[in-house]
Structures are given as C-alpha cells and as structure tokens.
Design a protein around this motif. Structure first.
Motif, PDB file in Angstrom:
ATOM      1  N   GLY A  29       0.605  -1.004   0.057  1.00 46.04           N
ATOM      2  CA  GLY A  29      -0.212   0.032  -0.001  1.00 46.04           C
ATOM      3  C   GLY A  29       0.627   1.315  -0.060  1.00 46.04           C
ATOM      4  O   GLY A  29       0.273   2.592  -0.372  1.00 46.04           O
ATOM      5  N   LYS A  76      -0.472   6.040  -7.133  1.00 41.57           N
ATOM      6  CA  LYS A  76      -1.712   5.540  -7.734  1.00 41.57           C
ATOM      7  C   LYS A  76      -2.885   6.369  -6.693  1.00 41.57           C
ATOM      8  O   LYS A  76      -3.817   6.567  -7.434  1.00 41.57           O
ATOM      9  N   THR A  77      -2.198   6.403  -5.114  1.00 43.26           N
ATOM     10  CA  THR A  77      -3.451   6.619  -4.307  1.00 43.26           C
ATOM     11  C   THR A  77      -4.086   8.125  -5.010  1.00 43.26           C
ATOM     12  O   THR A  77      -4.718   8.381  -4.478  1.00 43.26           O
ATOM     13  N   SER A 111      -7.829   5.050  -1.949  1.00 35.32           N
ATOM     14  CA  SER A 111      -6.395   4.328  -1.414  1.00 35.32           C
ATOM     15  C   SER A 111      -6.397   3.187  -2.277  1.00 35.32           C
ATOM     16  O   SER A 111      -6.967   1.784  -2.709  1.00 35.32           O
ATOM     17  N   ALA A 112      -4.778   2.887  -2.825  1.00 32.39           N
ATOM     18  CA  ALA A 112      -4.382   1.504  -3.195  1.00 32.39           C
ATOM     19  C   ALA A 112      -4.597   0.770  -2.481  1.00 32.39           C
ATOM     20  O   ALA A 112      -5.257  -0.642  -3.174  1.00 32.39           O
ATOM     21  N   GLY A 151      -6.488   6.268   2.901  1.00 32.88           N
ATOM     22  CA  GLY A 151      -7.104   7.260   2.235  1.00 32.88           C
ATOM     23  C   GLY A 151      -7.579   8.866   2.555  1.00 32.88           C
ATOM     24  O   GLY A 151      -6.638   9.755   2.588  1.00 32.88           O
ATOM     25  N   GLU A 157      -8.667  -0.499  -2.127  1.00 29.25           N
ATOM     26  CA  GLU A 157      -9.126  -1.202  -3.892  1.00 29.25           C
ATOM     27  C   GLU A 157      -7.980  -2.776  -3.474  1.00 29.25           C
ATOM     28  O   GLU A 157      -8.587  -3.216  -4.355  1.00 29.25           O
ATOM     29  N   ALA A 182      -2.368   7.302   2.700  1.00 27.76           N
ATOM     30  CA  ALA A 182      -1.978   5.296   1.797  1.00 27.76           C
ATOM     31  C   ALA A 182      -2.902   4.447   1.668  1.00 27.76           C
ATOM     32  O   ALA A 182      -3.203   3.606   1.170  1.00 27.76           O
TER      33      ALA A 182
END
Length: 335
Positions: A107, A113-114, A120-121, A296, A124, A293
């Motif tokens: 994460g 990406k987040t 939050s990756a 989120g 996901e 991270a």
C-alpha cells in the motif's frame, strides 16, 4: 561546504533498503537469537532457517546501521538491536513488522496511484484496513501489539497530565485492548471505566483488563460508534487514535454520537498527533502519508481542523494538553 541538493533524494532512496534490512531482522527475530551471545552468519541462518549468504549480506547492512556489530565469533546484537526483541523493554519489533507486512508495504508503494485517483490503493486491493485485519489474524496480532506498545508513552502521559479528579466514569471509545484506560484507572482509584469496541477486539481487551487487576472497575461493551444511541454513558470519553482513521463527515458522525450520549458537563479527550497549522517539519506529517496510503481519507489534522470538526459536532475546543511521543489530548466540551 554547501550541501548537495541530491543528497536528500538519495538518502530517501537508500532508506528503503535500510528499512528492508531492519524488517528482515525483525521478521526473522535476529535479536532473540543473538541475545545470548555472538553467532556466525551460518549459525544464525541455521537458527532462522534462512539462506546463509543472504543472512551474511543483511548482517553487513545492519552492522553499518548500528543494530549488530562484528566480533571474532561473528556478530553480536547491540543495545539498539535489542529493541527488536519482543521481550525487551520498549520493544519496537511489532512496529517494524507491521510496516514490513506485505499488504502494508504494498500500500505504501502504491501511494502515487492513491494520490492520482484519490482512493487508497490498499483499500482497492485489500478492502478497509480493519476488515483486512479481521480476515488476517496474524497481521491483526502484530497490529494490536504495535498499537499497545505505541500507546504506552501517551497512555501514561494522559494519566499523568490530565486531571481526572472527580471523574466517576471514563468511556474509552474504540479503546482496543484498553491500554490507555487501564493506565488511567490505575492512576485514579476512584474512577470506573468502560471499554467500548468491536466484537473482534473486546475479548483481548477483557483479558488485558483482568491481567491488570481492574476487572471489578471496568466494564467491557461491544458496540459500534457509528450507531446512534449505542455509546455508553460516561463523564469523560477517550478517543485515542480513532478520529485520524476517518474523513471529516465520518468524524463528525462519531463525535456527534458521543455528544448525544454525554452530559452537559462531559468532556471528550481526542488523543492524536496535532499537526502545526503551517508547513513546519513534524513527525505527524510522516504519519499522514501512512494514513493517505492505507486508509485514503483518514488523516492527521491541525488544531484549526480539529476546531472545525468539533464545531460541526456541537462541541467546542477547550484546550490542548501536550503528551509524550508527539501526541496531544484535544479536550472538547459541549457547546
């Protein structure tokens, strides 16, 4: 001599490698194996059931960092390295293991990406953090131990720095294993307590409270702070490391539910890191990146941001009490 601007970048890059070595030491429990005396890399590898050459390479890195040192017999653990043994006073092993846990590490690595998506990756990939912990008991054990150890300095600090004189009933909302509540009750014999948390958490909290000899003064209640009318009555409510897990709307829901349960003379103690209102360096900013991270929309907040949350919840910021370990108690009272 003028510092090279690139040095800070390289230090951050190489910091990942140093942490990976430290994570290996914690996960394979080097400190416990070396506690009774030096071992060669091969001997340590045999005890850890690890690859000898790889262990030797990690030991060299750890020696440069000051966690082990080379001696004629091989390597011995240093005072700093002993902090990675579970039974050492002030042990930080669970903190290292938590950050090195696969989903956590993944994460953090997907923070770009987040930031790009605003979602939050970690969430996901693995779902909400607490749902992930519920489905992964080994990670949950590490997390719970980390939270307990992390809270010790400001648990004792809250008991010492905040005046609980005359308080009859303290409710620790989302109190986990009750580490903060037990410190408060131990320091204030005339006060009774309620540990309020999810059903996953309460059994370990009940055990910890019993082990502290406080079962006769502390009730354990299963519940959800998002459920209106579900929060037990009390004079003072403790919210430690809770509000930073939630966005503003959810935080207002939590605070409003507590506000509805408390008397007009009640208080809420929000125990969190309080960020500076400007861009001054602060350890809480590192924590804020972790919140971004992994969660989120959870976040660390400034004094001004806490004041705004409280006002939306029918509360006023009364004072901020500084505690050890960078924490503070934001004291809120009903408007």
């Amino acid at each position: 001599m003028t510092a090279n601007p690139a040095d800070a970048v390289w230090d951050a890059i190489y910091g990942i490698s140093r942490f990976a070595a430290l994570s290996t030491m914690a996960e394979l429990d080097f400190a416990a194996h070396l506690r009774d005396g030096p071992l060669s890399a091969d001997q340590l590898a045999a005890r850890c059931e690890a690859h000898p050459l790889s262990v030797r390479r990690v030991l060299r890195e750890l020696a440069g960092m000051g966690f082990v040192r080379s001696v004629p017999e091989g390597y011995e653990v240093t005072e700093a390295g002993l902090l990675l043994a579970d039974d050492s006073p002030g042990s930080l092993r669970s903190a290292i293991r938590l950050v090195g846990e696969e989903a956590y590490w993944n994460g953090m690595g997907k923070l770009p990406k987040t930031v790009k998506s605003g979602v939050s990756a970690f969430r996901e990939l693995h779902g909400p953090v607490y749902k992930y912990l519920g489905a992964n008991p080994e990670a949950a054990v590490v997390f719970d131990d980390y939270m307990t150890r992390r809270a010790i300095p400001f648990a004792n600090g809250l008991a010492d720095h905040y005046d609980f004189t005359g308080v009859e009933r303290v409710v620790d909302v989302g109190g986990g294993r009750g580490h903060i509540l037990t410190a408060v009750l131990a320091a204030h014999p005339g006060t009774r307590g309620v540990l309020f948390d999810l059903d996953r958490v309460i059994p370990s909290g009940r055990e910890a409270i019993a082990a502290a000899g406080l079962a006769d003064r502390c009730e354990c209640v299963v519940g959800d702070f998002f459920v209106p009318d579900g929060i037990p009555a009390g004079d003072v409510y403790i919210l430690a490391n809770v509000i930073h897990n939630w966005n503003d709307d959810d935080s207002v829901r939590i605070l409003s539910n507590i506000r509805a349960a408390m008397p007009s003379t009640g208080k809420i103690l929000i125990v969190e890191i309080v960020l500076p209102d400007d861009d001054s360096p602060h350890v809480g900013l590192d924590g804020d990146m972790r919140m971004l991270a992994l969660i989120g929309d959870g976040m660390e907040r400034t004094r001004t941001e806490y004041q705004t949350l409280l006002e939306k919840s029918g509360l006023a910021l009364s004072e901020i009490v500084e505690l050890p370990a960078w924490a503070s108690a934001v004291v809120a009272t009903p408007i």
